[in-house]
Design a protein around this motif. Structure first.
Motif, PDB file in Angstrom:
ATOM      1  N   PHE A 104       0.814  -1.212   0.000  1.00 15.39           N
ATOM      2  CA  PHE A 104       0.000   0.000   0.000  1.00 15.39           C
ATOM      3  C   PHE A 104       0.851   1.267   0.000  1.00 15.39           C
ATOM      4  CE2 PHE A 104      -3.126  -3.192   1.355  1.00 15.39           C
ATOM      5  CZ  PHE A 104      -4.037  -2.991   0.326  1.00 15.39           C
ATOM      6  N   SER A 105       2.073   1.190   0.531  1.00 12.34           N
ATOM      7  CA  SER A 105       2.900   2.399   0.454  1.00 12.34           C
ATOM      8  C   SER A 105       3.371   2.610  -0.976  1.00 12.34           C
ATOM      9  CB  SER A 105       4.065   2.337   1.447  1.00 12.34           C
ATOM     10  OG  SER A 105       4.945   1.305   1.109  1.00 12.34           O
ATOM     11  N   ALA A 106       3.695   1.527  -1.679  1.00 14.34           N
ATOM     12  CA  ALA A 106       4.066   1.695  -3.088  1.00 14.34           C
ATOM     13  C   ALA A 106       2.879   2.287  -3.855  1.00 14.34           C
ATOM     14  CB  ALA A 106       4.472   0.354  -3.687  1.00 14.34           C
ATOM     15  N   GLN A 107       1.702   1.720  -3.593  1.00 14.48           N
ATOM     16  CA  GLN A 107       0.502   2.172  -4.305  1.00 14.48           C
ATOM     17  C   GLN A 107       0.197   3.640  -4.006  1.00 14.48           C
ATOM     18  OE1 GLN A 107      -3.194  -0.010  -3.540  1.00 14.48           O
ATOM     19  NE2 GLN A 107      -2.956  -0.959  -5.546  1.00 14.48           N
ATOM     20  N   ALA A 108       0.405   4.032  -2.736  1.00 11.25           N
ATOM     21  CA  ALA A 108       0.108   5.409  -2.350  1.00 11.25           C
ATOM     22  C   ALA A 108       0.997   6.387  -3.123  1.00 11.25           C
ATOM     23  CB  ALA A 108       0.297   5.590  -0.848  1.00 11.25           C
ATOM     24  N   PHE A 109       2.193   5.931  -3.509  1.00 11.60           N
ATOM     25  CA  PHE A 109       3.085   6.819  -4.244  1.00 11.60           C
ATOM     26  C   PHE A 109       3.058   6.546  -5.748  1.00 11.60           C
ATOM     27  CE2 PHE A 109       4.560   7.446   0.018  1.00 11.60           C
ATOM     28  CZ  PHE A 109       5.011   8.757   0.038  1.00 11.60           C
ATOM     29  N   GLY A 110       1.980   5.899  -6.204  1.00 11.48           N
ATOM     30  CA  GLY A 110       1.791   5.761  -7.650  1.00 11.48           C
ATOM     31  C   GLY A 110       2.520   4.597  -8.300  1.00 11.48           C
ATOM     32  N   LEU A 111       3.086   3.689  -7.501  1.00  7.36           N
ATOM     33  CA  LEU A 111       3.758   2.530  -8.086  1.00  7.36           C
ATOM     34  C   LEU A 111       2.838   1.311  -8.013  1.00  7.36           C
ATOM     35  CD1 LEU A 111       7.229   2.901  -6.307  1.00  7.36           C
ATOM     36  CD2 LEU A 111       6.586   3.682  -8.594  1.00  7.36           C
ATOM     37  N   PRO A 112       3.052   0.303  -8.846  1.00  8.50           N
ATOM     38  CA  PRO A 112       2.262  -0.919  -8.690  1.00  8.50           C
ATOM     39  C   PRO A 112       2.542  -1.523  -7.304  1.00  8.50           C
ATOM     40  CG  PRO A 112       3.552  -0.966 -10.728  1.00  8.50           C
ATOM     41  CD  PRO A 112       4.027   0.197  -9.927  1.00  8.50           C
ATOM     42  N   GLY A 113       1.470  -1.870  -6.600  1.00 10.63           N
ATOM     43  CA  GLY A 113       1.622  -2.359  -5.223  1.00 10.63           C
ATOM     44  C   GLY A 113       2.554  -3.548  -5.126  1.00 10.63           C
ATOM     45  N   ILE A 114       2.445  -4.466  -6.066  1.00 10.89           N
ATOM     46  CA  ILE A 114       3.225  -5.695  -5.975  1.00 10.89           C
ATOM     47  C   ILE A 114       4.722  -5.410  -6.107  1.00 10.89           C
ATOM     48  CG2 ILE A 114       3.039  -6.275  -8.433  1.00 10.89           C
ATOM     49  CD1 ILE A 114       2.773  -8.731  -5.517  1.00 10.89           C
ATOM     50  N   TYR A 115       5.054  -4.298  -6.792  1.00 11.84           N
ATOM     51  CA  TYR A 115       6.460  -3.903  -6.878  1.00 11.84           C
ATOM     52  C   TYR A 115       6.988  -3.584  -5.479  1.00 11.84           C
ATOM     53  CZ  TYR A 115      10.681  -1.484  -8.453  1.00 11.84           C
ATOM     54  OH  TYR A 115      11.985  -1.104  -8.654  1.00 11.84           O
ATOM     55  N   GLY A 116       6.125  -2.978  -4.680  1.00 15.75           N
ATOM     56  CA  GLY A 116       6.509  -2.688  -3.287  1.00 15.75           C
ATOM     57  C   GLY A 116       6.885  -3.959  -2.544  1.00 15.75           C
ATOM     58  N   VAL A 117       6.101  -5.027  -2.769  1.00 18.17           N
ATOM     59  CA  VAL A 117       6.399  -6.293  -2.079  1.00 18.17           C
ATOM     60  C   VAL A 117       7.768  -6.819  -2.522  1.00 18.17           C
ATOM     61  CG1 VAL A 117       5.629  -8.657  -1.693  1.00 18.17           C
ATOM     62  CG2 VAL A 117       3.947  -6.818  -1.872  1.00 18.17           C
ATOM     63  N   GLY A 118       8.039  -6.720  -3.822  1.00 16.41           N
ATOM     64  CA  GLY A 118       9.338  -7.159  -4.325  1.00 16.41           C
ATOM     65  C   GLY A 118      10.472  -6.370  -3.681  1.00 16.41           C
ATOM     66  N   ILE A 119      10.252  -5.061  -3.563  1.00 14.35           N
ATOM     67  CA  ILE A 119      11.288  -4.197  -2.999  1.00 14.35           C
ATOM     68  C   ILE A 119      11.447  -4.468  -1.493  1.00 14.35           C
ATOM     69  CG2 ILE A 119      11.739  -1.769  -2.456  1.00 14.35           C
ATOM     70  CD1 ILE A 119      12.505  -2.477  -5.258  1.00 14.35           C
ATOM     71  N   ALA A 120      10.362  -4.822  -0.831  1.00 12.68           N
ATOM     72  CA  ALA A 120      10.460  -5.172   0.597  1.00 12.68           C
ATOM     73  C   ALA A 120      11.329  -6.418   0.769  1.00 12.68           C
ATOM     74  CB  ALA A 120       9.068  -5.415   1.174  1.00 12.68           C
ATOM     75  N   ALA A 121      11.166  -7.388  -0.146  1.00  8.07           N
ATOM     76  CA  ALA A 121      11.991  -8.597  -0.070  1.00  8.07           C
ATOM     77  C   ALA A 121      13.456  -8.242  -0.267  1.00  8.07           C
ATOM     78  CB  ALA A 121      11.541  -9.605  -1.118  1.00  8.07           C
ATOM     79  N   VAL A 122      13.715  -7.347  -1.219  1.00  8.80           N
ATOM     80  CA  VAL A 122      15.097  -6.911  -1.436  1.00  8.80           C
ATOM     81  C   VAL A 122      15.630  -6.246  -0.162  1.00  8.80           C
ATOM     82  CG1 VAL A 122      16.558  -5.350  -2.762  1.00  8.80           C
ATOM     83  CG2 VAL A 122      14.809  -6.681  -3.924  1.00  8.80           C
ATOM     84  N   GLY A 123      14.761  -5.447   0.476  1.00 11.01           N
ATOM     85  CA  GLY A 123      15.174  -4.800   1.717  1.00 11.01           C
ATOM     86  C   GLY A 123      15.517  -5.814   2.796  1.00 11.01           C
ATOM     87  N   MET A 124      14.661  -6.822   2.939  1.00 14.05           N
ATOM     88  CA  MET A 124      14.905  -7.839   3.966  1.00 14.05           C
ATOM     89  C   MET A 124      16.235  -8.549   3.725  1.00 14.05           C
ATOM     90  SD  MET A 124      11.852 -10.333   5.165  1.00 14.05           S
ATOM     91  CE  MET A 124      10.474  -9.718   6.098  1.00 14.05           C
ATOM     92  N   LEU A 125      16.559  -8.741   2.449  1.00 13.43           N
ATOM     93  CA  LEU A 125      17.776  -9.499   2.136  1.00 13.43           C
ATOM     94  C   LEU A 125      18.985  -8.608   1.909  1.00 13.43           C
ATOM     95  CD1 LEU A 125      16.104 -12.223   0.011  1.00 13.43           C
ATOM     96  CD2 LEU A 125      17.740 -12.686   1.819  1.00 13.43           C
ATOM     97  N   SER A 126      18.793  -7.282   2.091  1.00  8.61           N
ATOM     98  CA  SER A 126      19.899  -6.388   1.780  1.00  8.61           C
ATOM     99  C   SER A 126      21.087  -6.633   2.703  1.00  8.61           C
ATOM    100  CB  SER A 126      19.432  -4.943   1.890  1.00  8.61           C
ATOM    101  OG  SER A 126      18.934  -4.724   3.184  1.00  8.61           O
ATOM    102  N   LEU A 127      20.832  -7.150   3.881  1.00  2.00           N
ATOM    103  CA  LEU A 127      21.929  -7.378   4.826  1.00  2.00           C
ATOM    104  C   LEU A 127      22.515  -8.775   4.695  1.00  2.00           C
ATOM    105  CD1 LEU A 127      20.629  -5.562   7.959  1.00  2.00           C
ATOM    106  CD2 LEU A 127      22.042  -4.731   6.107  1.00  2.00           C
ATOM    107  N   THR A 128      22.279  -9.418   3.553  1.00  2.00           N
ATOM    108  CA  THR A 128      22.755 -10.785   3.371  1.00  2.00           C
ATOM    109  C   THR A 128      24.222 -10.960   3.776  1.00  2.00           C
ATOM    110  OG1 THR A 128      21.148 -11.309   1.687  1.00  2.00           O
ATOM    111  CG2 THR A 128      23.198 -12.530   1.610  1.00  2.00           C
ATOM    112  N   GLY A 129      25.057  -9.977   3.431  1.00  2.00           N
ATOM    113  CA  GLY A 129      26.472 -10.096   3.768  1.00  2.00           C
ATOM    114  C   GLY A 129      26.666 -10.348   5.258  1.00  2.00           C
ATOM    115  N   VAL A 130      25.969  -9.554   6.077  1.00  2.00           N
ATOM    116  CA  VAL A 130      26.110  -9.678   7.527  1.00  2.00           C
ATOM    117  C   VAL A 130      25.471 -10.981   8.027  1.00  2.00           C
ATOM    118  CG1 VAL A 130      25.524  -8.610   9.719  1.00  2.00           C
ATOM    119  CG2 VAL A 130      26.085  -7.195   7.766  1.00  2.00           C
ATOM    120  N   VAL A 131      24.301 -11.283   7.496  1.00  2.00           N
ATOM    121  CA  VAL A 131      23.591 -12.471   7.943  1.00  2.00           C
ATOM    122  C   VAL A 131      24.420 -13.728   7.665  1.00  2.00           C
ATOM    123  CG1 VAL A 131      21.585 -13.919   7.473  1.00  2.00           C
ATOM    124  CG2 VAL A 131      21.297 -11.471   7.754  1.00  2.00           C
ATOM    125  N   VAL A 132      25.007 -13.782   6.472  1.00  4.09           N
ATOM    126  CA  VAL A 132      25.808 -14.950   6.116  1.00  4.09           C
ATOM    127  C   VAL A 132      27.068 -15.024   6.984  1.00  4.09           C
ATOM    128  CG1 VAL A 132      27.204 -15.975   4.293  1.00  4.09           C
ATOM    129  CG2 VAL A 132      24.924 -15.134   3.790  1.00  4.09           C
TER     130      VAL A 132
END
Lengths: 690, 690
Positions: B397-425
């Motif tokens: 809904f935040s992606a949608q609120a700013f005019g982006l396709p909502g599902i793109y927001g979900v994809g970007i959230a996944a990227v965010g969750m995995l952005s710290l992969t270096g540290v997690v690994v």
């Protein structure tokens, strides 16, 4: 033919079925009640069972009054303006549904606690005689249940002409079933585990030994869990399948003529009538021939009733020139149900690899026994799931091919699967009766031959139970799928012009699915934790009695059975509060907060994961049980070996799987779907998001 | 700014990250390698690990060649007419993906088998020094992995400008990951269970005793399962999350300007770049201060990197005036990931009720220990599921609120969750290194103080592991949800004008869901049965050695480690065939036979049930492990008590849960979704039903 005629026929046959069950009940009563000692023990079991049932029904009356009042108020407001009539009708149907379910459970239990000692006594004469007593007693519950259900549904529909009111009846039956099933499941396994752990393991006395203070509670548990609980559970699936199909027959046929709509709304009840006739005939044909095996007799009964149903339904459809799509749908459901039952057997029967390999691996300890049994349990759901898929696709597309809404076909397939409820319940109730009979025979010193005969009857009961369980879960799954479709129709009826799209890609639906998917595991966890907690308490009590009443183990003093019975009752009833609240409150919370689409997803998630959990838990439990019996029969080291100890651990883990958590999930998903469909008119209008 | 610039920056930073990891690797090599005896043991572990990896990579090369050829042919035909270029590109990307994943695993393992003995040796000086060696060694894998992944994705996209080709890269990484993870998981638990059951229980020798013939296989297992397998697994989620978002950025922005479309396709890579920078800085800051605790240091590293990422991303978005909807989405993913990690900790940490209650109930035997742990495992998924739901809704809904396709927001959230992969690994690889270090220290007779220090490092590793595991599963779930959306976009692209409606009420979708829902449990069952079967064989071999080489237990003769290592390798590789086939063949079979809608349902069912199973198995396993450690620390009866025996059974059941089946499910669902998306263009055109 006027649909009213069918409703009258349904009421009439319902009464007939109920009367037959009463007559059989009288026959059971007339059987020899055995020695004084046996009667004394049977009385203790009976008293314990009644004590629990009184408390349960007391609590249920409270729940029914509160929920009934809520329904009366809510449904008075929901129509345009305030109209108390509709609210009162819904509430009335709800209370009648709960009451009918309670009657069926009461009657089943009443005959079961009488039949146990009579079966044991009959086993002194012959195996066949004992089988007759036990099976006929089981059929009392089966016939009474279908009779009451069909009578109730026909009557309410005749009076109101509104399937939504019949939905209230179904919700009444289900909300009682949830409490009866989960409560009974917790009760029976609390007593079973505690009795085994202290009695067998610590004190070294055999199972069903009268010196064990929990022995009566254990036998009571078989009755309240496997007779009253199971009865209420199948009653609820049976009613729900008919109501779901009726609802779809009503809302899905709006574009058909009024006459056709009326016919397809009543057709599920007509099929139930065919089912009653087939069950009554089928039950009469169950006999153990000379040198016959009880297990074969039970399975033959199922198969023969199935054939009778298919033949009668086909004759009726051809004679009346009804739509053949519906015939194919109902028969496909029935056939798939039977196939599922028999293939599930592969995973729980000790003639096949899964049970034998698990018993074999028990030699290397309990950990690998658990991993292996669990793994086979996971795999064992494949035949059922594939069967459900086949039934869904065949019934959907065959209905569609003949011009009916496809989803109506699915509803009719569920009705087909459950049409043999009378026979299935008879088989199922037979199990705890012979199990109890074995206990009574051992406790009353009936001699080895009698115990052996009771044992043979008991193991036939276990096999039949495994088959009917796979059948029951699959039927419930199909029912819930139909009910799920009914939910959608309900919502759309009250959101005119809007289609409720339950699109997997919609974030609300997706979120609903994920939330719904959590519920069956959490529900299972809560009931299983209740079992371990209560068993822990009862273990303390048993140890206390052994310590403080010194004569018990020598047999010179009687243990205090009543305290253990009381502990089990109280613990089970207390443990019900949270899971029951979850089942009713969560769907409403999701619906009112996240909206109808999220609630649709929620139901979907709960159904998919619920079916998976119900199947694997029931099957894994059955597999461990039979692996233990296989070892006890002298294989893989035999009784007393390390393999036996490991197999006992497997069985103990499997106990709450198969008798508490697994089967309660059925009722859980039915209740959640019913509560959603019932409240759909209100949720459609009032929700926060979505 | 031209998107090409970002691709060059990504390639540059990828190289930098990789070089830093090589430099750290050199630093680790320069550390003191310890006594001759320690080096001999470390060499045995190293040789065993290489032997397995050689066989695995040999098999993988075969798989890669076959699948590569299939892809080359299939994708040459799929475009309009025959065009070999596209087929070769896809196949090339696939092979490069598999190769990159293999390199990351190779490098991680290479440093891990060196770091174990060096950590043990450093522990002779101080805990802090040992921590430094182990953590830096772990960070080699973390930094190498993100470096290679970002470099590869940027390069392929720069060359082809086609996210579908990058999908081939991701599929290459995933297919390798599935084999590496499941194979490693089977290997490590085969050796672990066999070594424990014969060594500890039968022969009565302690863990990690050099007299145990399976001890080297056990230590090898930690490396191949927890380093190489886990590394490949996270590599695969990391790449898949970026690719899913890129695909949605491409197909979901068709109505936007070409420039915007290009930007949103590359944005996931830009976020990965921010993630690399944050990880490189965060890893440098992980230090155990004076009197500091290793566990706190690891967790602080995660939290600090998280804050750096959020700050850098915010600064970048504000400076470049990018769409804030995407910023909110990525940060929400990250925050939820961390919250999930820490709340999951509640269920596996011995400071809280679940572990303690399980340990307490262990007093009454293994059966109740299993039921209790399993029940808490079921409940433990709630925080993660709720977290995933929150992340999905907020990002959509935040992606949608700013005019982006909502599902793109979900994809970007996944990227965010995995952005710290270096540290997690880095945190994750630290675990098996210190575990091995403890083993080496014990086997080499390094003295009690050293073993104690190694133990302290080890238990910090366990806590960190539990947190990162919850994190990893949730991230994979979100990734797969995004990938699932990408599947739909892919199908629709090739069925012009038709919308792919994955409606829960469509019988095809419903059937697909039910079939898909079976797969994770069946996959788990197959891998767990492989563990019990292989462990059984190895138990026989250990017993044979004790019998036929009489000096072993007295310490006068060396056991034959190599045979056990060989057994574990061979068994694991053989057991992979069926599950791997399931993962690739089943989605294609469903797609080509039942059609795109059924396949969509199939993926959905596999994802929902997969997340549930991955979470409960991982958490229950972690809980039992720590309950055992809690008892071993002297609680509830302490070591040697009945409670301890029961806790050991729980731990043994939990072992394949948490290290074999649970984490492999992640990769399973990723592979199935990738294979479906990749073949979507062909399935869209050729399918039997639907």
């Amino acid at each position: 033919m006027d649909t009213n005629v069918w409703l009258y026929i349904g009421m009439g046959l319902g009464v007939v079925s109920f009367c037959i069950s009463l007559a059989i009940n009288e026959w059971v009563k007339r059987q020899d009640a055995g020695t004084e000692k046996a009667q004394k023990i049977a009385k203790a079991i009976k008293d314990g069972a009644w004590a629990y049932l009184r408390r349960l029904y007391g609590a249920l009356t409270g729940v029914a009054i509160v929920l009934g009042a809520v329904l009366a108020i809510v449904f008075s407001f929901s129509s345009e303006g305030f109209g108390l009539a509709r609210g009162l009708q819904t509430a009335g149907a709800y209370v009648v549904g709960a009451f009918c379910s309670a009657i069926a459970g009461y009657l089943g239990m009443s005959v079961a606690v009488r039949a146990n000692v009579r079966t044991a006594t009959a086993a002194e004469h012959s195996l066949n005689k004992a089988f007759d007593v036990a099976y006929r007693a089981g059929s009392v519950l089966g016939l009474a249940m279908v009779g009451i259900a069909v009578f109730g549904m026909c009557l309410i529909y005749l009076l109101t002409r509104d399937p939504e009111i019949v939905l209230g009846f179904s919700f009444g039956a289900s909300s009682l079933a949830l409490l009866a099933k989960a409560g009974g499941g917790i009760y029976t396994k609390t007593a079973d585990i505690a009795a085994d752990l202290v009695g067998k393991v610590e004190a070294g006395i055999p199972e069903d030994d009268p010196r064990n203070p929990a022995v009566i509670a254990d036998n009571v548990g078989d009755n309240v869990g496997d007779v009253a609980g199971m009865g209420a559970d199948i009653f609820d699936s049976y009613v729900a399948s008919a109501v779901a199909a009726m609802l779809i027959g009503f809302t899905g046929f709006l574009s058909f003529s009024a006459e056709e709509q009326a016919f397809y709304t009543v057709l599920p009840l007509i099929l139930a009538i065919v089912g009653i006739v087939s069950s009554v005939i089928g039950i009469q044909l169950v006999r153990v021939g000379k040198n016959g095996k009880p297990g074969t007799a039970l399975n033959m009964g199922t198969v023969v009733s199935c054939l009778i149903y298919a033949a009668l339904a086909t004759a009726l459809f051809l004679a009346m020139k009804w739509n053949l799509g519906a015939l194919i749908a109902t028969v496909s459901g029935l056939v798939v149900g039977v196939v599922i039952g028999f293939t599930t057997d592969y995973f729980t029967d000790d003639n096949f690899a899964p049970v034998r390999k698990t018993a074999e691996i028990a030699k290397s300890g309990s950990a690998l026994t658990i991993i292996t049994g669990l793994s086979y349990g996971f795999i064992s759901m494949a035949p059922s799931i594939i069967g459900i898929v086949v039934a869904t696709l065949v019934s959907y597309f065959s209905a569609q091919a003949f011009g009916l809404p496809g989803i109506y076909g699915v509803g009719i397939a569920a009705v087909g699967m459950l049409s043999l409820t009378g026979v299935v319940v008879a088989n199922d109730a037979y199990g705890p009766i012979v199990d109890n009979a074995k206990g009574v025979a051992e406790m009353s010193g009936y001699g080895e031959e009698v115990v052996e005969r009771a044992d043979a009857l008991d193991s036939a009961g276990n096999t039949a139970k495994a088959i009917t369980k796979g059948f029951a879960i699959s039927a419930a799954a199909l029912t819930v799928l139909a009910l799920f479709a009914a939910y959608k129709e309900q919502i759309e009826q009250y959101m005119p012009g809007q289609e409720l799209l339950l699109n997997l890609q919609d974030p609300m639906v997706l979120s609903g699915i994920l939330l719904g998917a959590m519920i069956p595991p959490i529900f299972s966890a809560l009931t299983m934790l209740a079992v371990t907690k209560n068993a822990f308490k009862m273990i303390e009590e048993i140890r206390r009695q052994f310590r403080e009443i010194p004569g018990i183990l020598k047999g010179t003093a009687d243990p205090d059975y009543a305290t253990c019975v009381g502990l089990a009752s109280e613990g089970a009833l207390k443990a019900l509060v949270l899971p029951a609240l979850l089942a009713v409150v969560l769907p409403l919370a999701v619906g009112f907060v996240l909206g109808p689409a999220a609630l649709g997803g929620f139901l979907g998630g709960a159904i998919f994961v619920g079916v998976i959990f119900a199947l694997f838990m029931s099957n894994a439990g059955g597999l461990w049980d039979n692996a233990k019996k296989y070892v006890e029969a002298g294989n893989c080291g035999g009784p007393g070996s390390d393999a036996h100890k490991a197999a006992v651990v497997g069985d103990t883990v499997g106990d709450p799987f198969k008798d508490t958590a697994g089967p309660s999930i059925n009722t859980l998903i039915t209740v959640m779907t019913l509560v959603s469909s019932l409240f759909a008119p209100i949720i459609a209008r009032f929700h926060f998001f979505g």
